[in-house]
Design an enzyme around this catalytic site. Structure first.
Site, mmCIF file in Angstrom:
data_model
loop_
_atom_site.group_PDB
_atom_site.id
_atom_site.type_symbol
_atom_site.label_atom_id
_atom_site.label_comp_id
_atom_site.label_asym_id
_atom_site.label_seq_id
_atom_site.Cartn_x
_atom_site.Cartn_y
_atom_site.Cartn_z
ATOM 1 N N GLN A 185 44.601 28.031 -43.843
ATOM 2 C CA GLN A 185 44.777 26.589 -44.039
ATOM 3 C C GLN A 185 43.775 25.792 -43.203
ATOM 4 O O GLN A 185 43.133 24.858 -43.698
ATOM 5 C CB GLN A 185 46.201 26.178 -43.674
ATOM 6 C CG GLN A 185 46.465 24.694 -43.882
ATOM 7 C CD GLN A 185 46.425 24.290 -45.344
ATOM 8 O OE1 GLN A 185 47.124 24.886 -46.168
ATOM 9 N NE2 GLN A 185 45.621 23.300 -45.690
ATOM 10 N N ASP A 235 52.526 18.132 -39.532
ATOM 11 C CA ASP A 235 53.183 19.157 -40.350
ATOM 12 C C ASP A 235 54.688 18.890 -40.288
ATOM 13 O O ASP A 235 55.162 18.063 -39.487
ATOM 14 C CB ASP A 235 52.822 20.548 -39.790
ATOM 15 C CG ASP A 235 53.256 21.706 -40.682
ATOM 16 O OD1 ASP A 235 53.672 21.466 -41.826
ATOM 17 O OD2 ASP A 235 53.180 22.870 -40.209
ATOM 18 N N CYS A 293 49.029 20.065 -44.199
ATOM 19 C CA CYS A 293 48.857 21.318 -44.954
ATOM 20 C C CYS A 293 49.727 21.361 -46.195
ATOM 21 O O CYS A 293 49.444 22.126 -47.112
ATOM 22 C CB CYS A 293 49.146 22.509 -44.050
ATOM 23 S SG CYS A 293 50.843 22.576 -43.442
ATOM 24 N N HIS A 336 48.166 30.035 -38.977
ATOM 25 C CA HIS A 336 47.892 29.868 -40.419
ATOM 26 C C HIS A 336 46.386 29.595 -40.590
ATOM 27 O O HIS A 336 45.971 28.491 -40.943
ATOM 28 C CB HIS A 336 48.734 28.700 -40.955
ATOM 29 C CG HIS A 336 48.807 28.618 -42.444
ATOM 30 N ND1 HIS A 336 48.288 29.582 -43.290
ATOM 31 C CD2 HIS A 336 49.338 27.653 -43.260
ATOM 32 C CE1 HIS A 336 48.520 29.219 -44.552
ATOM 33 N NE2 HIS A 336 49.143 28.061 -44.555
ATOM 34 N N ARG A 340 41.751 25.423 -50.328
ATOM 35 C CA ARG A 340 42.317 26.764 -50.101
ATOM 36 C C ARG A 340 41.730 27.743 -51.119
ATOM 37 O O ARG A 340 41.384 28.874 -50.788
ATOM 38 C CB ARG A 340 43.853 26.725 -50.253
ATOM 39 C CG ARG A 340 44.587 25.924 -49.201
ATOM 40 C CD ARG A 340 44.517 26.586 -47.846
ATOM 41 N NE ARG A 340 45.076 27.935 -47.868
ATOM 42 C CZ ARG A 340 46.378 28.236 -47.823
ATOM 43 N NH1 ARG A 340 47.281 27.271 -47.727
ATOM 44 N NH2 ARG A 340 46.797 29.496 -47.843
ATOM 45 N N ARG A 377 51.975 37.131 -45.891
ATOM 46 C CA ARG A 377 52.694 35.977 -45.314
ATOM 47 C C ARG A 377 54.012 36.511 -44.790
ATOM 48 O O ARG A 377 54.824 37.055 -45.562
ATOM 49 C CB ARG A 377 52.921 34.891 -46.365
ATOM 50 C CG ARG A 377 53.899 33.838 -45.892
ATOM 51 C CD ARG A 377 53.924 32.603 -46.755
ATOM 52 N NE ARG A 377 52.728 31.805 -46.558
ATOM 53 C CZ ARG A 377 52.602 30.537 -46.923
ATOM 54 N NH1 ARG A 377 53.595 29.922 -47.520
ATOM 55 N NH2 ARG A 377 51.487 29.881 -46.700
HETATM 56 N N1 NVA Z 1 54.531 25.081 -40.436
HETATM 57 C C1 NVA Z 1 54.842 25.293 -41.847
HETATM 58 C C2 NVA Z 1 53.583 25.421 -42.639
HETATM 59 C C3 NVA Z 1 53.786 25.623 -44.131
HETATM 60 C C4 NVA Z 1 52.514 25.813 -44.894
HETATM 61 C C5 NVA Z 1 55.703 26.534 -41.996
HETATM 62 O O1 NVA Z 1 55.420 27.534 -41.318
HETATM 63 O O2 NVA Z 1 56.662 26.505 -42.750
HETATM 64 N N1 CP Z 2 50.005 24.975 -47.079
HETATM 65 C C1 CP Z 2 50.534 26.117 -47.557
HETATM 66 O O1 CP Z 2 50.260 27.217 -47.074
HETATM 67 O O2 CP Z 2 51.332 25.920 -48.630
HETATM 68 P P1 CP Z 2 52.310 26.997 -49.317
HETATM 69 O O3 CP Z 2 53.440 27.249 -48.374
HETATM 70 O O4 CP Z 2 52.752 26.314 -50.593
HETATM 71 O O5 CP Z 2 51.538 28.252 -49.593
#
Ligand code: NVA
Ligand code: CP
Length: 304
Positions: free
Chosen positions: A134, A219, A259, A131, A287, A104
């Site tokens: 997800q 989101d 998500c 992502h 997930r 990540r």
């Molecule tokens: N768009 C959000 C998704 C989090 C799972 C982010 O990148 O923070």
């Molecule tokens: N939806 C998702 O990826 O959640 P986290 O940021 O908690 O991993």
């Protein structure tokens, strides 16, 4: 055999994506029945997190443990990655020690460069651009609740961010229409829109996007890494909120997805997550199952 990676939904064929979801449904049933197979015995997953996480970390770590493997949490705060060791060198070293790696991070090219130099499968566990884990879980959730998603209409409300861009890939790979409504200036990448334009409509009117949709999803207004923009975005995104009243414009059997984490009172009304049309907790659970199936697929198809 070459090493397979999962950096975007485009790394798998539509048939492979469907096979992973089918396997996930079967593995979920096994898990519920207490029959998890120990398929990851002696396998180690390296988990590199340069951003925060609850669902991703817990689902990957629990999934490995349930199937007899081990997961190792690696933070840049206490690895050499955080002190400037090149991504390429880290990939070469880590992939001689572990069997599979998830990352990540911020820039998408970091996962691409890591994968290029890795001997073992690399999974994108969220970048600024995509992502895919997800959306794989989300498609499984739709299929479980409503059946086939191809030919359906999905509405995206809000930022043209990593989740939105992954839904664009999904529209092409699974064969559904995607109606995006985002504030002016917050559209997804224009090259993606050009490439997948036949599956996507883009506008600024959330009611038009949601009308007659089979699935509505949204989101946060400010993603990780955009904390400084939160205040300005809160103004620009005002009105881009999914509520039960907005959902009433969608099909009567429409589902709502997010998500998570969610900001009640911003992109969702206070009551949206508790509405009977919301399946957000099932998405989160999936997930766990879909990533187990994904790792099984990657390991089976990358044997040296
Ligand atoms: N768009 C959000 C998704 C989090 C799972 C982010 O990148 O923070
Ligand atoms: N939806 C998702 O990826 O959640 P986290 O940021 O908690 O991993």
């Amino acid at each position: 055999m070459t090493t397979r990676h999962f950096l975007t939904l485009l790394d798998f064929s539509p048939a492979e994506l469907r096979a992973v979801i089918e396997r996930s449904v079967a593995m979920k049933a096994d898990h519920y029945a207490g029959r998890d197979e120990q398929v990851f015995r002696n396998k180690v997953l390296g988990m590199i997190f340069e951003k925060s996480s609850t669902r991703t970390r817990v689902s990957f770590e629990a999934g490995m443990a349930q199937l007899g493997g081990h997961a190792m949490f690696l933070s840049p705060r206490d690895t050499q990655l955080g002190r400037g060791e090149p991504v390429e060198d880290s990939a070469r070293v880590l992939s001689r020690m572990v069997d599979i790696i998830m990352i990540r991070t911020f820039a998408h090219d970091v996962v691409e460069r890591f994968a290029e130099y890795s001997r073992v499968p690399v999974i994108n566990a969220l970048t600024d651009d995509f992502h895919p884990c997800q959306v794989l879980a989300d498609i499984q959730t739709y299929v479980e609740q409503r059946g086939e998603i191809s030919g359906k209409t999905v509405a995206w409300v809000g930022d043209g961010n990593n989740m939105c861009q992954t839904w664009i890939h999904a529209a092409a790979q699974f064969g559904f229409r995607l109606h995006i409504a985002c504030p002016p200036g917050f559209e997804p990448n224009h090259i993606l829109l050009q490439q997948y334009g036949q599956h996507v409509t883009l506008g600024h009117d959330i009611r038009a996007a949601v009308r007659d949709a089979d699935l509505v999803t949204t989101d946060v207004w400010a993603s990780m890494g955009q904390e400084d923009e939160q205040r300005e975005r809160a103004q620009r995104f005002r009105g881009y909120q999914v509520s039960p009243a907005l959902m009433d414009l969608a099909k009567p059997d429409a589902l709502f997805m997010h998500c998570l984490p969610a900001h009640r009172g911003e992109e969702v009304s206070e009551d949206m997550l508790d509405d009977p049309r919301s399946v957000v907790w099932d998405e989160a659970e999936n997930r766990l199952h879909v990533q187990k199936a994904l790792m099984v697929f990657l390991l089976e198809n990358s044997k040296r």
